[in-house]
Design an enzyme around this catalytic site. Structure first.
Site, mmCIF file in Angstrom:
data_model
loop_
_atom_site.group_PDB
_atom_site.id
_atom_site.type_symbol
_atom_site.label_atom_id
_atom_site.label_comp_id
_atom_site.label_asym_id
_atom_site.label_seq_id
_atom_site.Cartn_x
_atom_site.Cartn_y
_atom_site.Cartn_z
ATOM 1 N N TYR A 235 0.820 -1.216 0.000
ATOM 2 C CA TYR A 235 0.000 0.000 0.000
ATOM 3 C C TYR A 235 0.854 1.266 0.000
ATOM 4 O O TYR A 235 0.464 2.293 -0.558
ATOM 5 C CB TYR A 235 -0.916 0.031 1.229
ATOM 6 C CG TYR A 235 -2.133 -0.835 1.123
ATOM 7 C CD1 TYR A 235 -2.043 -2.217 1.142
ATOM 8 C CD2 TYR A 235 -3.390 -0.259 1.025
ATOM 9 C CE1 TYR A 235 -3.169 -3.007 1.071
ATOM 10 C CE2 TYR A 235 -4.526 -1.037 0.951
ATOM 11 C CZ TYR A 235 -4.409 -2.414 0.974
ATOM 12 O OH TYR A 235 -5.530 -3.188 0.906
ATOM 13 N N LYS B 64 3.991 -15.213 2.675
ATOM 14 C CA LYS B 64 4.287 -15.947 1.442
ATOM 15 C C LYS B 64 5.819 -16.078 1.388
ATOM 16 O O LYS B 64 6.480 -15.627 0.450
ATOM 17 C CB LYS B 64 3.713 -15.176 0.234
ATOM 18 C CG LYS B 64 3.815 -15.893 -1.094
ATOM 19 C CD LYS B 64 2.805 -17.010 -1.274
ATOM 20 C CE LYS B 64 3.062 -17.732 -2.595
ATOM 21 N NZ LYS B 64 2.247 -18.960 -2.741
ATOM 22 N N ASP C 52 -6.207 -7.530 4.163
ATOM 23 C CA ASP C 52 -7.350 -6.940 3.459
ATOM 24 C C ASP C 52 -8.171 -8.051 2.811
ATOM 25 O O ASP C 52 -9.390 -8.123 2.959
ATOM 26 C CB ASP C 52 -6.843 -5.956 2.399
ATOM 27 C CG ASP C 52 -7.990 -5.335 1.617
ATOM 28 O OD1 ASP C 52 -8.989 -4.950 2.231
ATOM 29 O OD2 ASP C 52 -7.877 -5.257 0.369
ATOM 30 N N ASP D 255 -1.801 -18.663 0.761
ATOM 31 C CA ASP D 255 -2.737 -19.441 -0.068
ATOM 32 C C ASP D 255 -3.384 -20.547 0.769
ATOM 33 O O ASP D 255 -4.588 -20.804 0.691
ATOM 34 C CB ASP D 255 -2.062 -19.979 -1.343
ATOM 35 C CG ASP D 255 -0.654 -20.502 -1.125
ATOM 36 O OD1 ASP D 255 -0.156 -20.449 0.019
ATOM 37 O OD2 ASP D 255 -0.029 -20.976 -2.101
ATOM 38 N N ASP E 274 -12.041 -9.955 4.276
ATOM 39 C CA ASP E 274 -13.298 -10.024 3.505
ATOM 40 C C ASP E 274 -13.767 -11.467 3.383
ATOM 41 O O ASP E 274 -14.957 -11.769 3.478
ATOM 42 C CB ASP E 274 -13.118 -9.439 2.098
ATOM 43 C CG ASP E 274 -13.532 -7.971 2.017
ATOM 44 O OD1 ASP E 274 -13.209 -7.224 2.969
ATOM 45 O OD2 ASP E 274 -14.166 -7.570 1.019
#
Ligand code: NAD
Ligand code: IPM
Ligand code: MN
Length: 394
Positions: free
Chosen positions: A151, A201, A257, A233, A261
């Site tokens: 970001y 990751k 983020d 993942d 969701d």
């Protein structure tokens, strides 16, 4: 987890409301009304001021986070935000988009720790797209780093002209940024089930390798907390396969983020999820969902994520844990009674709009906060809410 040690129960607190775009104004109004009733029922004082952010601010000032809003941050105890984002600005460059206002707000405040609790409510188990037995008892807090990563890393830019266009975003972490968010996760886990799952990751990304190293180092100071690392993942898969395995889910900005969701759907709707962003000058409280342009102005948005964010604000920034708990219990009361906004399934007789859902929560809140229920405002009891009428009568 406490953001402030506010013992000052009687002081007047000041809240900056930033309604923003789309359904933002509707859900913020709902939460403001709930807060107002909470302070009216107790000996606390609350003053609200309203500011511009996002598309609403771009329209009026040309800036997504105008100077007036920045200045207001210095005179308040907490910020309650609705949502930013509007199709009107979809083609704008990233620096002139509504979302930039929110990112600047987080950076300006320095709120590096975003807490997103995900808990399921019994009456909403059937609302989830997963089986009720999979989501029953889910109680997770996503601890998302909020002021670094893809970001904010530099360089971040578009380059060249067709046919040679390219673009770059930078996944950057300094070890101090990883260390401080890891501490938030471990401290929080100590108050809960003492398990931290750190998501990364590290099999591919340098930033994730540093992340994993630093989180492992911080863990040495918390021998009572179990740490495990999970690739992002796999985490996305495990979150829907067996979500109850998670207690505190520690993530970088981007992964948090996305995973939050996904986790929202365990509760039945993205409209249910609150958040608190702490560690900065003042706390920032906002629902996890966006501006939902498809619902804007229709009185259909679920306000509970924002109302629950206001509860987190009472607990973490205002030093009012009793009000926080009362609001949370009133939300549970409303759901237990069968009330739901259109994003959630349920009996049509108990389907309510944004405003009425806030009214229902307010009625239950007053019931919890008032020793004398006759003080309740009977004009808020509509024909539909027979349970309340009966409660009042009996
Ligand atoms: P969204 O969260 O706005 O909507 C996704 C879906 O969920 C839509 O179908 C919407 O109707 C539904 N939904 C969202 N909130 C709801 C609520 N309270 N009650 C009932 N249903 C709800 O995500 P999107 O459509 O991807 O994004 C729309 C805009 O919002 C974009 O501009 C995006 O940048 C912005 N956004 C802002 C924030 C924020 O301000 N924190 C967060 C996410 C997205
Ligand atoms: C969120 C939103 C924001 C984010 C956007 C609107 C900048 O999606 O709060 O989850 O990506 O952090
Ligand atoms: Mn998001």
């Amino acid at each position: 987890m406490k953001e402030t040690n506010g013992e000052s129960g009687n002081l007047v607190k000041r809240i900056l409301l930033l309604p923003g775009d789309g359904i933002g104004p509707e859900v913020v109004d709902a939460a403001r009304r709930v807060l107002q009733v909470a302070v009216d029922c107790t000996d606390r004082g609350l003053e609200f001021e309203e500011g511009l952010i996002g598309g609403a601010a771009l329209e009026r000032t040309g800036e997504p986070l105008p100077a007036d809003t920045r200045v207001a941050l210095d005179r308040v105890d907490a910020v309650l935000l609705g949502a930013v984002g509007s199709p009107r600005w979809d083609q704008a460059p990233v620096d002139k988009r509504p979302e930039k206002g929110l990112l600047e707000l987080r950076a300006t405040l320095g709120t590096f720790a975003n807490l997103r609790p995900v808990r399921t409510y019994r009456p909403l188990l059937v609302a989830s797209s997963l089986k009720p037995q999979v989501v029953d008892g889910v109680d997770i807090v996503v601890v998302r780093e909020l002021t670094s990563d893809l970001y904010f890393g530099k360089p971040k830019e578009r380059r060249g002209e067709p046919p040679n266009r390219s673009a770059v975003d930078t996944m950057y972490y300094h070890e101090s940024e990883v260390e401080r968010i890891a501490r938030v996760a471990f401290e929080l886990a100590r108050e809960r089930r003492k398990q931290v799952t750190s998501v990364d990751k590290a099999n591919v990304l340098c930033a994730s390798q540093l992340w994993r190293e630093v989180v492992t180092e911080v863990a040495q100071e918390y021998p009572d907390v179990t740490l495990r690392h999970m690739l992002v993942d796999t985490a996305a898969m495990q979150l829907v396969r067996d979500p109850r395995q998670f207690d505190v889910l520690l993530t970088a900005n981007m992964f948090g983020d996305i995973l939050s969701d996904e986790a929202a759907i365990l509760t039945g709707s993205i409209g249910m999820l609150p958040s608190a962003s702490i560690g900065g000058r003042v706390g920032l409280y906002e629902p996890v969902h966006g501006s939902a342009p498809d619902l804007a102005g229709k009185d259909q948005a679920n306000p509970l994520g924002t109302i629950l964010s206001a509860a987190m604000m009472c607990r973490l920034s205002l030093g009012w844990p009793d009000i926080a708990e009362a609001i949370e219990l009133a939300v549970a009361d409303a759901l237990n009674a069968g009330y739901h906004t259109p994003d959630l399934p349920g009996s049509p007789a108990f389907q309510v709009g944004t405003r009425e859902m806030a009214d229902v929560v307010i009625d239950y809140l007053e019931r919890r906060l008032f020793a004398n229920p006759t003080k309740r405002r009977s004009d808020r009891v509509s024909g539909k809410r027979q349970d309340l009428v009966q409660w009042e009568a009996g």
